[in-house]
Design a protein around this motif. Structure first.
Motif, PDB file in Angstrom:
ATOM      1  N   SER A 126       0.849  -1.189   0.000  1.00 29.99           N
ATOM      2  CA  SER A 126       0.000   0.000   0.000  1.00 29.99           C
ATOM      3  C   SER A 126       0.885   1.239   0.000  1.00 29.99           C
ATOM      4  CB  SER A 126      -0.931  -0.003   1.211  1.00 29.99           C
ATOM      5  OG  SER A 126      -0.193   0.173   2.389  1.00 29.99           O
ATOM      6  N   HIS A 129      -1.408   8.221  -1.322  1.00 30.36           N
ATOM      7  CA  HIS A 129      -1.843   8.741  -2.605  1.00 30.36           C
ATOM      8  C   HIS A 129      -1.232  10.108  -2.891  1.00 30.36           C
ATOM      9  CE1 HIS A 129      -5.002  10.204  -5.522  1.00 30.36           C
ATOM     10  NE2 HIS A 129      -4.374   9.232  -6.119  1.00 30.36           N
ATOM     11  N   SER A 153      -4.426  -1.608  -8.921  1.00 27.98           N
ATOM     12  CA  SER A 153      -4.625  -0.753  -7.746  1.00 27.98           C
ATOM     13  C   SER A 153      -6.038  -0.936  -7.247  1.00 27.98           C
ATOM     14  CB  SER A 153      -4.397   0.708  -8.122  1.00 27.98           C
ATOM     15  OG  SER A 153      -5.368   1.138  -9.053  1.00 27.98           O
ATOM     16  N   ARG A 154      -6.201  -0.961  -5.941  1.00 28.79           N
ATOM     17  CA  ARG A 154      -7.552  -0.960  -5.368  1.00 28.79           C
ATOM     18  C   ARG A 154      -7.571   0.000  -4.202  1.00 28.79           C
ATOM     19  NH1 ARG A 154      -9.354  -7.118  -4.841  1.00 28.79           N
ATOM     20  NH2 ARG A 154      -8.619  -7.846  -6.861  1.00 28.79           N
ATOM     21  N   PRO A 155      -8.587   0.851  -4.131  1.00 29.89           N
ATOM     22  CA  PRO A 155      -8.687   1.753  -2.989  1.00 29.89           C
ATOM     23  C   PRO A 155      -8.725   0.917  -1.712  1.00 29.89           C
ATOM     24  CG  PRO A 155     -10.412   2.193  -4.614  1.00 29.89           C
ATOM     25  CD  PRO A 155      -9.729   0.940  -5.044  1.00 29.89           C
ATOM     26  N   LYS A 156      -8.055   1.360  -0.647  1.00 29.45           N
ATOM     27  CA  LYS A 156      -8.070   0.605   0.598  1.00 29.45           C
ATOM     28  C   LYS A 156      -9.439   0.668   1.233  1.00 29.45           C
ATOM     29  CE  LYS A 156      -4.781   0.488   3.625  1.00 29.45           C
ATOM     30  NZ  LYS A 156      -3.595   0.801   4.464  1.00 29.45           N
ATOM     31  N   TRP A 161      -8.426   7.192  -0.206  1.00 30.19           N
ATOM     32  CA  TRP A 161      -7.228   7.827  -0.775  1.00 30.19           C
ATOM     33  C   TRP A 161      -5.908   7.201  -0.326  1.00 30.19           C
ATOM     34  CZ3 TRP A 161      -9.935   9.102  -4.316  1.00 30.19           C
ATOM     35  CH2 TRP A 161     -11.101   9.863  -4.192  1.00 30.19           C
ATOM     36  N   GLU A 162      -5.951   5.976   0.162  1.00 25.63           N
ATOM     37  CA  GLU A 162      -4.742   5.171   0.204  1.00 25.63           C
ATOM     38  C   GLU A 162      -5.034   3.960  -0.663  1.00 25.63           C
ATOM     39  OE1 GLU A 162      -3.085   6.372   4.603  1.00 25.63           O
ATOM     40  OE2 GLU A 162      -3.329   4.260   4.110  1.00 25.63           O
ATOM     41  N   TYR A 163      -4.001   3.462  -1.339  1.00 23.85           N
ATOM     42  CA  TYR A 163      -4.232   2.410  -2.316  1.00 23.85           C
ATOM     43  C   TYR A 163      -3.448   1.156  -1.994  1.00 23.85           C
ATOM     44  CZ  TYR A 163      -6.750   5.563  -5.355  1.00 23.85           C
ATOM     45  OH  TYR A 163      -7.700   6.394  -5.862  1.00 23.85           O
TER      46      TYR A 163
ATOM     47  N   THR B 149      -5.030   7.616 -10.349  1.00 25.42           N
ATOM     48  CA  THR B 149      -5.990   7.182  -9.331  1.00 25.42           C
ATOM     49  C   THR B 149      -6.394   5.734  -9.535  1.00 25.42           C
ATOM     50  OG1 THR B 149      -7.814   8.038 -10.632  1.00 25.42           O
ATOM     51  CG2 THR B 149      -6.909   9.504  -8.963  1.00 25.42           C
ATOM     52  N   LYS B 150      -6.018   5.158 -10.658  1.00 27.61           N
ATOM     53  CA  LYS B 150      -6.295   3.738 -10.911  1.00 27.61           C
ATOM     54  C   LYS B 150      -5.351   3.225 -11.971  1.00 27.61           C
ATOM     55  CE  LYS B 150      -9.458   0.769 -13.348  1.00 27.61           C
ATOM     56  NZ  LYS B 150     -10.430  -0.065 -12.645  1.00 27.61           N
TER      57      LYS B 150
END
Lengths: 204, 204
Positions: A126, A129, A153-156, A161-163, B149-150
């Motif tokens: 992780s 962002h 990537s996946r949003p946490k 806004w942490e990935y 962002t992705k």
């Protein structure tokens, strides 16, 4: 994968071969049952033959549904194997839009895999962002000449806004150069977990 | 998204709020119907209350199933809205392991969105599977100070070992600097399609 203590020790590519299964002939079929994903993967065939679709919970289960219905105009989309198990005939094989459709599975174990000459490694990490964070990590892979085979990537879940990143790359994590690279990458991550190293599978 | 002629003109984050829905009380419920994904997202709650799970085709449909069954020990997991529409009571709200569960949707249109001060852009591109190719593209984003962002890689359907990338980044594609960056990126891709630029949504 995030919270398991198991190691990835292998990968398997399973070829998905969709068949039209039922008791009637192709000309008789006007309705087809299957999992929405399978229906989507056979869209061209379904449109060509002007067939109505009914979504079901899974492909194998759809064979049971149409078997019980005993109607010649109702068929389903499932695997050869599901046709065999349920003893319903195949009307047409290989009806997917794209014949090269594979699903990849990771093999998990409490043990670790032995090193080979053609290994892959799966990691999860992780990052904050901020512009450039991912780039500084990619730089480390590039400096080491390491080839990525997957990045996602996946949003946490807990903090916006942490990935989380799911990355696979060619090479074994125990290789001295790779191990050094991972340590450098760790300086740029909030969290990093090595899921395991395993022999890369060939698409057959 | 690959083959459509529509433009992405917006994004929507839809919050998923799972409720236990049924006619009995929490103590009476021993079986729960829902889509496998919803069952997975409420795993802790289900384990805590020692409830048996039955997978169904969708969450909303599971409300209909348990309504017809008229049993106080059988409940389902679905949205508040599905409870309202089918007029079955909510036994407990917010039973998901993680309360911040969003699904993101892109809004598509034949038109294009007007430029704002806080836009995002979605692109798809494919690259040859060679070390450094993706890195050279990431370098362009970094030089431009653009925040991704992705990023998601998917093996191409027709040819093995070529990859499609789905990338979202902050900034509008019509911005002169961004447009120049995209042209540089195109030199490193086999194919690149701009899906559209649209106002970034806030998580609410």
């Amino acid at each position: 994968m995030y919270s398991t203590s198991l190691n990835a020790i292998g990968e398997i590519y399973h070829k998905i071969e969709h068949c039209l299964i039922g008791t009637g002939s192709l000309e008789q079929v006007d309705t087809v049952y299957s999992h929405p994903q399978a229906l989507g993967q056979c869209r061209k065939f379904i449109q060509q033959h002007n067939i109505k679709t009914v979504p079901s919970y899974d492909t194998a289960g759809s064979v049971k549904i149409i078997k019980e219905m005993k109607k010649q105009n109702v068929a389903c989309i499932a695997s050869k194997n599901a046709s065999k198990i349920n003893q319903v005939s195949i009307i047409k094989e290989g009806i997917a839009d794209n014949p090269n459709n594979y699903t990849r599975f990771l093999v998990l174990s409490k043990k670790q895999a032995e090193e080979t000459q053609k290994d892959k490694t799966s990691i999860i990490f992780s990052i904050k962002h901020e512009p450039g964070t991912l780039f500084r990590i990619m730089e480390k892979f590039n400096e080491c000449g390491v080839n990525l085979t997957k990045i996602e990537s996946r949003p946490k879940k807990d903090t916006a806004w942490e990935y989380n990143f799911y990355v696979d790359f060619e090479r074994n994590a125990d290789d001295a150069k790779i191990s050094e690279m991972i340590n450098k990458i760790k300086e740029n991550t909030l969290f990093l977990k090595i899921l395991g190293s395993y022999p890369a599978a060939e698409l057959t």
